[in-house]
Motif scaffolding. Structure first.
Motif, PDB file in Angstrom:
ATOM      1  N   PHE A   1       0.838  -1.195   0.000  1.00  0.00           N
ATOM      2  CA  PHE A   1       0.000   0.000   0.000  1.00  0.00           C
ATOM      3  C   PHE A   1       0.878   1.253   0.000  1.00  0.00           C
ATOM      4  O   PHE A   1       0.643   2.203  -0.745  1.00  0.00           O
ATOM      5  CB  PHE A   1      -0.943  -0.008   1.210  1.00  0.00           C
ATOM      6  CG  PHE A   1      -1.745   1.249   1.331  1.00  0.00           C
ATOM      7  CD1 PHE A   1      -2.793   1.506   0.458  1.00  0.00           C
ATOM      8  CD2 PHE A   1      -1.432   2.198   2.289  1.00  0.00           C
ATOM      9  CE1 PHE A   1      -3.525   2.676   0.541  1.00  0.00           C
ATOM     10  CE2 PHE A   1      -2.164   3.378   2.380  1.00  0.00           C
ATOM     11  CZ  PHE A   1      -3.215   3.615   1.501  1.00  0.00           C
ATOM     12  N   PHE A   2       1.905   1.256   0.839  1.00  0.00           N
ATOM     13  CA  PHE A   2       2.773   2.440   0.895  1.00  0.00           C
ATOM     14  C   PHE A   2       3.626   2.600  -0.367  1.00  0.00           C
ATOM     15  O   PHE A   2       3.927   3.716  -0.772  1.00  0.00           O
ATOM     16  CB  PHE A   2       3.616   2.431   2.176  1.00  0.00           C
ATOM     17  CG  PHE A   2       2.794   2.764   3.381  1.00  0.00           C
ATOM     18  CD1 PHE A   2       2.324   4.054   3.584  1.00  0.00           C
ATOM     19  CD2 PHE A   2       2.425   1.777   4.278  1.00  0.00           C
ATOM     20  CE1 PHE A   2       1.519   4.371   4.662  1.00  0.00           C
ATOM     21  CE2 PHE A   2       1.618   2.088   5.368  1.00  0.00           C
ATOM     22  CZ  PHE A   2       1.167   3.385   5.562  1.00  0.00           C
ATOM     23  N   ASP A   3       3.981   1.479  -0.985  1.00  0.00           N
ATOM     24  CA  ASP A   3       4.667   1.559  -2.281  1.00  0.00           C
ATOM     25  C   ASP A   3       3.788   2.265  -3.310  1.00  0.00           C
ATOM     26  O   ASP A   3       4.241   3.154  -4.035  1.00  0.00           O
ATOM     27  CB  ASP A   3       4.962   0.149  -2.824  1.00  0.00           C
ATOM     28  CG  ASP A   3       6.247  -0.408  -2.233  1.00  0.00           C
ATOM     29  OD1 ASP A   3       6.943   0.358  -1.521  1.00  0.00           O
ATOM     30  OD2 ASP A   3       6.538  -1.586  -2.477  1.00  0.00           O
ATOM     31  N   ASP A   4       2.528   1.848  -3.350  1.00  0.00           N
ATOM     32  CA  ASP A   4       1.593   2.462  -4.303  1.00  0.00           C
ATOM     33  C   ASP A   4       1.395   3.934  -3.988  1.00  0.00           C
ATOM     34  O   ASP A   4       1.287   4.774  -4.879  1.00  0.00           O
ATOM     35  CB  ASP A   4       0.225   1.752  -4.256  1.00  0.00           C
ATOM     36  CG  ASP A   4       0.302   0.343  -4.835  1.00  0.00           C
ATOM     37  OD1 ASP A   4       1.327   0.037  -5.471  1.00  0.00           O
ATOM     38  OD2 ASP A   4      -0.655  -0.429  -4.645  1.00  0.00           O
ATOM     39  N   LEU A   5       1.361   4.234  -2.702  1.00  0.00           N
ATOM     40  CA  LEU A   5       1.179   5.621  -2.277  1.00  0.00           C
ATOM     41  C   LEU A   5       2.353   6.482  -2.751  1.00  0.00           C
ATOM     42  O   LEU A   5       2.167   7.578  -3.293  1.00  0.00           O
ATOM     43  CB  LEU A   5       1.062   5.664  -0.750  1.00  0.00           C
ATOM     44  CG  LEU A   5       0.924   7.048  -0.123  1.00  0.00           C
ATOM     45  CD1 LEU A   5      -0.459   7.616  -0.413  1.00  0.00           C
ATOM     46  CD2 LEU A   5       1.133   6.983   1.374  1.00  0.00           C
TER      47      LEU A   5
END
Ligand code: GDP
Length: 304
Positions: free
Chosen positions: A33-37
């Motif tokens: 999720f944080f990668d995508d963010l």
């Protein structure tokens, strides 16, 4: 937020669209999720370092608030982005400065095509409507058509223009304008300049000379040196800004064509990397499409 409503439509749906797309894939808070963010932030033009910093802060905030559901995470992200916008701008003076007495002089710099002349036209109209005595100076004697373009704005808005034939020395145009403004008690003088970054040494010398002439005639002038940047050019605008910052004492940024971009991170990138306040934003080609910049309104306009 209403002050920006129509002009920010694209950027607003762009940013919200990206956040929504990110959340559409949301299952739980994890590293993916944080990668995508991070990817979403980079695509929004906030700049690589800022994207990393924001994502770290969001990670801490999500943990701190124990946000788990999609709705909770979404709220944390939006609140945090608004906070970050405000924080990045908190020491920055967004106001334009005017002379206490005598003419106020604003010098406009920026590369060709970013919207300098248009912005001068819009501002001339604003100050004329306020009942001020306004003059524009055609200091871009280099670009074909620049003088005529400014002349058309001056006729349309009904303000005085000081100009000379193409390829004249811009310093002499500026000298004539400043001395006339003083002698005839003008309130506002808006000075256009040429924007040739290809020849940086010449540009620096020219801008220095123009500034020196203005200051010699009016010691506290120019009251603002405003750099116009095209918001649709993203990171390229940042590198232009760095070059102009070396060449002259830029006091504020005019971010033009915000109506034409879906990447809302550019303002944050400017603040984090340049430390120069955005003072005006261009939201279209029409004479009324210019707004004073205000961080809070802007951030809410963008995310809420
Ligand atoms: P200059 O070379 O820096 O003086 O740039 P101009 O003032 O000639 O502007 C270049 C083009 O950008 C013109 O077609 C303008 O109408 C357009 N322009 C300027 N500001 C804005 C803006 O805020 N939004 C949009 N959409 N177009 C703009």
């Amino acid at each position: 937020a209403s002050r920006y409503t129509h002009g920010l439509k694209k950027i607003r749906t762009g940013f919200k669209g990206r956040i929504n797309a990110l959340l559409a894939n949301f299952r739980h808070v994890d590293e993916d999720f944080f990668d995508d963010l991070e990817e979403m932030l980079i695509e929004s033009d906030v700049g690589f370092e800022a994207a990393m910093k924001i994502s770290d802060e969001l990670r801490d905030e999500v943990k701190f608030q124990n946000a788990k559901s999609k709705a909770e995470v979404s709220e944390v992200i939006v609140e945090k982005l608004v906070d970050l916008y405000e924080e990045a701008g908190k020491d920055q003076d967004e106001e334009l400065h005017f002379a206490e007495e005598g003419p106020t002089v604003f010098l406009f710099v920026g590369v060709n095509g970013v919207g300098k002349t248009t912005t001068i036209g819009k501002l001339a109209k604003r100050y004329k409507d306020e009942g001020k005595k306004v003059m524009v100076a055609a200091g871009d004697t280099f670009r074909a058509g620049a003088i005529q373009q400014l002349d058309e704005w001056a006729q349309r808005v009904g303000v005085t223009i000081v100009k000379k034939p193409e390829k004249s020395d811009p310093a002499s145009v500026v000298y004539d304008a400043v001395t006339k403004a003083k002698k005839e008690n003008y309130d506002i003088l808006l000075v256009d300049t040429a924007g040739r970054l290809q020849n940086k040494v010449n540009l620096m010398n020219e801008l220095e000379k123009i500034q020196r002439i203005i200051t010699r005639e009016i010691p506290e002038a120019p009251h603002e040196v405003l750099l116009a940047l095209d918001a649709t050019t993203g990171q390229n605008a940042l590198s232009q800004a760095k070059q102009f910052k070396d060449a002259t004492d830029v006091t504020g940024i005019i971010l033009t064509k915000l109506d034409g971009t879906a990447r809302g991170g550019i303002v944050l990138a400017i603040r984090n990397e340049l430390h120069i306040p955005v003072k005006l934003v261009g939201l279209g080609e029409q004479v009324d499409d210019l707004r004073d910049f205000n961080t809070e309104d802007f951030a809410y306009g963008l995310f809420k």
